[in-house]
Design an enzyme around this catalytic site. Structure first.
Site, short mmCIF file in Angstrom:
data_model
loop_
_atom_site.label_atom_id
_atom_site.label_comp_id
_atom_site.label_asym_id
_atom_site.label_seq_id
_atom_site.Cartn_x
_atom_site.Cartn_y
_atom_site.Cartn_z
N SER A 556 0.84 -1.19 0.00
CA SER A 556 0.00 0.00 0.00
C SER A 556 0.88 1.25 0.00
O SER A 556 1.67 1.45 -0.91
CB SER A 556 -0.97 -0.03 1.19
OG SER A 556 -1.99 0.93 1.05
N ASP A 642 -9.78 -3.02 -5.77
CA ASP A 642 -9.23 -2.18 -4.71
C ASP A 642 -9.75 -0.75 -4.86
O ASP A 642 -9.58 -0.14 -5.91
CB ASP A 642 -7.70 -2.21 -4.78
CG ASP A 642 -7.02 -1.61 -3.56
OD1 ASP A 642 -7.70 -0.88 -2.80
OD2 ASP A 642 -5.82 -1.87 -3.36
N HIS A 674 -8.45 -4.33 -1.50
CA HIS A 674 -7.17 -3.83 -1.01
C HIS A 674 -6.45 -4.85 -0.14
O HIS A 674 -5.22 -4.92 -0.14
CB HIS A 674 -7.41 -2.55 -0.21
CG HIS A 674 -6.16 -1.80 0.13
ND1 HIS A 674 -5.36 -1.24 -0.83
CD2 HIS A 674 -5.57 -1.53 1.32
CE1 HIS A 674 -4.33 -0.64 -0.25
NE2 HIS A 674 -4.43 -0.80 1.05
#
Length: 701
Positions: A556, A642, A674
């Site tokens: 991320s 996501d 995600h």
């Protein structure tokens, strides 16, 4: 159309799209990949997946071996430690062969029963009631996630919400726990965190705006049409999100409003859920605060943890009747201690904080904090499920690199810890076979960067006659999130093959207090990247690692870190694993219509309206700074649904890297969000895929 290179790698066609801001023109050749409804885009992602699978076909046996190793260490039929709420003990259990948990409860023996019942995994439990079987809910779906889960005070109703796509849009339902049947109340498009009021009459929930910002709190009366739901509060400022909660005392409903740097709370008596929410403190730019209800000498008061003139936060007490009046200082701010959260109970108050880069827990005493002692040099400790206002015990979670996740009950009056459960690790795991330690690197500006490491016994002893071992170095460094030492059964597949695992606690995280975070955000963001490279250099210089046997990993916002160090320090690494990576940040943060963009301006800056921020972000954006140089092997992993970091970012990054001949692979989950795939077996296979690639790059397969 996607073509193939001589190596068979997909080559995305170039379609120039011009971006013009602050007099700077940038031509983006791969922005067309953003439209996931376009069959050509889907075909390109599938071609990338096929190329990745073919390129790593030689690892198929190793992947299966690692999956079997992970599976063999896990007690598949297991259950959580029951948590007391009302007249019931609640727990989740798992069964061998099933992907998801089963939420259950058994009745408490008496009002004074605070000893969790002993329930044997896999055995029939007398009086057990299954509240929700997530396996049944997930049937027929490739993805499943459970969001909201809240039981009414009297134990007769369950509010729950599910996502079967991966886009974090949850459908909320209400279940009658007496009949086991769902009611007609069905609310689509909600966010996690819905709650049912103590009277069991209303459900409060939140919904997002078009940019996927939680902006509205709703009140739904159970048994009435959803069209009659009342919008209790809507936040118009796009920098702020909203949430709704209930104090542990169940005296007050709370609406929380917050940006990355500013917060505000409103409360109303839970006895009057249709009443007006009253402001606690008005928002002031840069001031954050959280509230907890307590009772002092019969008076309703709020404990407020805030940073108004207190960088590492201060704890004060105010009257509920006049929250903006007199403040009594309970815990003053400190340069050495970062206060993180406060939890109030009827007879004690628990405080979570950081000192010397480590998590700490304490109860509040007349003379300050009474810290709970843990006897390991590196560890992670935090509060577990503690829903009851009158409970005499405090449920704690503890773990370290070498100690599996452990659940304690802390009897506050006796200052006594009782181990309730330690995560079983099958196959003869012995923590004494492993060493953990912390070393420090020095950043270019003199900042000292902590590095936490774990390895097989003896591998961290320097110098080694066998040369540096293979190393996996992990980093994050954003949002004041801390990556703390914790146990991983999957990680043993690395350690037992001689790999050292290390975490670089870089700036932008929260390990060393608020200043540590501030020094790694906005126009200080590059400190995150240089800190990570300094950590890699320290490991190399001290003989713990060598560039040809060092892999970096981040996910991320940590994927942004991976993209940045790939551009500015590729010679330190043999490989880089970037999970759901934020590698096209400038394009995303320039577009306020994208999910969560405006909220993110307090973290990264506002390049849309500020030329200095634009120039700074462009100078480190991984996608825009790919150059014709030698890159290490790169694996990017993403998910098509996501909503936090869109799949298009790693897709564009991969296409640009391939232009300069970088050895890059892209793997896109075509039915996930995600957090990646759902279900524990699917998650183990996904991690086995990544670990096999890491071992291959390190030459340790």
């Amino acid at each position: 159309m996607t073509s193939s290179s001589a190596s068979g790698a997909p080559i995305a066609r170039r379609v120039p799209t011009t971006r013009l801001h602050h007099g700077d023109e940038f031509v983006d050749q791969y922005e067309w990949l953003r439209d996931k409804e376009d069959p050509e885009v889907v075909a390109h992602l599938e071609a990338e997946n096929a190329f990745t699978e073919a390129s790593l076909d030689h690892l198929a046996t190793l992947r299966e071996t690692i999956f079997d190793e992970i599976k063999s260490r896990v007690q598949e039929t297991d259950l959580s430690v029951p948590t007391r709420q009302g007249s019931w003990w609640y727990y989740s259990r798992s069964e061998e062969g099933k992907q998801y948990g089963i939420s259950c409860r058994v009745a408490a023996l008496s009002h004074d029963d605070w000893t969790p019942p002993v329930i044997e995994p896999g055995a029939a439990q007398e009086g057990e009631q299954i509240l929700l079987d997530s396996n049944a809910q997930a049937e027929g779906h490739e993805f499943f996630s459970l969001g909201s889960f809240d039981v009414s005070t009297d134990g007769t109703l369950l509010v729950y919400a599910t996502d079967t796509v991966g886009d974090e849009r949850y459908e909320l339902r209400v279940r009658d726990l007496i009949t086991g049947e769902d009611l007609d109340d069905v609310i689509p498009g909600t966010l996690p965190g819905a709650l049912i009021t103590p009277d069991g009459r209303y459900v409060f929930y939140t919904t997002p705006d078009e940019a996927w910002r939680p902006d509205t709190v709703w009140r739904h009366e159970i048994g009435t049409p959803v069209s009659d739901d009342v919008a209790v509060f809507t936040e118009p400022d796009e920098r702020y999100w909203v949430g709704v909660g209930l104090t542990r005392s169940q005296r007050y409903l709370v609406i929380e409003v917050g940006s990355k740097i500013t917060s505000e709370s409103r409360i109303v008596s839970a006895d009057d859920p249709t009443g007006e929410f009253e402001l606690v403190w008005p928002r002031r730019e840069g001031v954050e605060y959280d509230i907890s209800h307590t009772i002092d000498d019969g008076e309703d008061r709020l404990l407020i943890l805030h940073n108004d003139g207190a960088l590492n936060f201060e704890l004060v007490s105010v009257s509920v009747a006049d929250p903006q009046g007199e403040r009594r200082v309970v815990l003053p701010a400190s340069d050495e201690v970062r206060l993180e959260s406060v939890d109030t109970f009827s007879s004690f108050t628990a405080v979570s904080y950081r000192r010397e880069g480590m998590t700490r827990l304490a109860t509040l005493a007349a003379d300050g904090l009474k810290e709970i002692d843990f006897d390991e040099p590196l560890f992670t400790a935090g509060l577990g499920g503690n829903p009851e206002w009158t409970q005499p015990t405090l449920r704690l979670h503890f773990g370290s690199f070498v100690t599996p996740a452990t659940v304690f009950d802390y009897v506050v009056a006796q200052d006594h810890l009782t181990v309730l459960k330690r995560q079983a690790v099958l196959g003869g795991y012995d923590p004494t076979d492993y060493d953990q330690r912390r070393v420090w690197a020095t950043a270019p500006d003199g900042a000292r960067i902590p590095i936490s490491m774990v390895a097989r016994e003896g591998q961290l002893d320097r110098p080694s006659t066998q040369g540096p071992p293979p190393v996996l170095l992990y980093g994050y460094g954003s949002y004041e999130a801390s990556i703390d030492p914790s146990f991983s059964a999957a990680r043993l597949s690395l350690l037992d093959r001689g790999v050292v695992f290390a975490i670089a606690h870089v700036r932008g995280g929260g390990e060393l207090g608020r200043a540590w975070y501030d020094d790694g955000k906005l126009l200080n963001k590059k400190n995150t990247f240089t800190d990570f490279l300094a950590a890699a250099d320290e490991l190399i210089e001290q003989g713990y690692a060598s560039p040809d046997r060092l892999v970096a990993e981040g996910r991320s916002a940590g994927g942004l870190l991976m993209g940045a160090i790939a551009n500015i320090g590729p010679d330190r690494f043999a490989g880089i694993l970037a999970g759901v990576p934020f590698v096209d940040p400038l394009t995303s943060i320039l577009d306020p219509s994208l999910p969560l963009t405006v909220i993110e301006w307090d973290e990264w800056g506002d390049p849309l309206h500020n030329a200095d921020v634009y120039e700074y972000m462009k100078s480190y954006s991984p996608y825009e700074n790919v150059t014709d140089q030698e890159y290490p092997r790169i694996l990017a992993v993403t998910s098509i649904n996501d909503t936090r970091v869109l799949y298009v970012e790693p897709a564009k990054w991969t296409a640009r890297l391939r232009e300069v001949g970088a050895p890059v692979l892209l793997k896109t989950e075509m039915s996930a969000g995600h957090g990646g795939v759902s279900g524990r077996y699917s998650a183990w296979r996904e991690r086995a895929f990544e670990l096999a690639w890491i071992l291959d790059v390190l030459g340790a397969a």
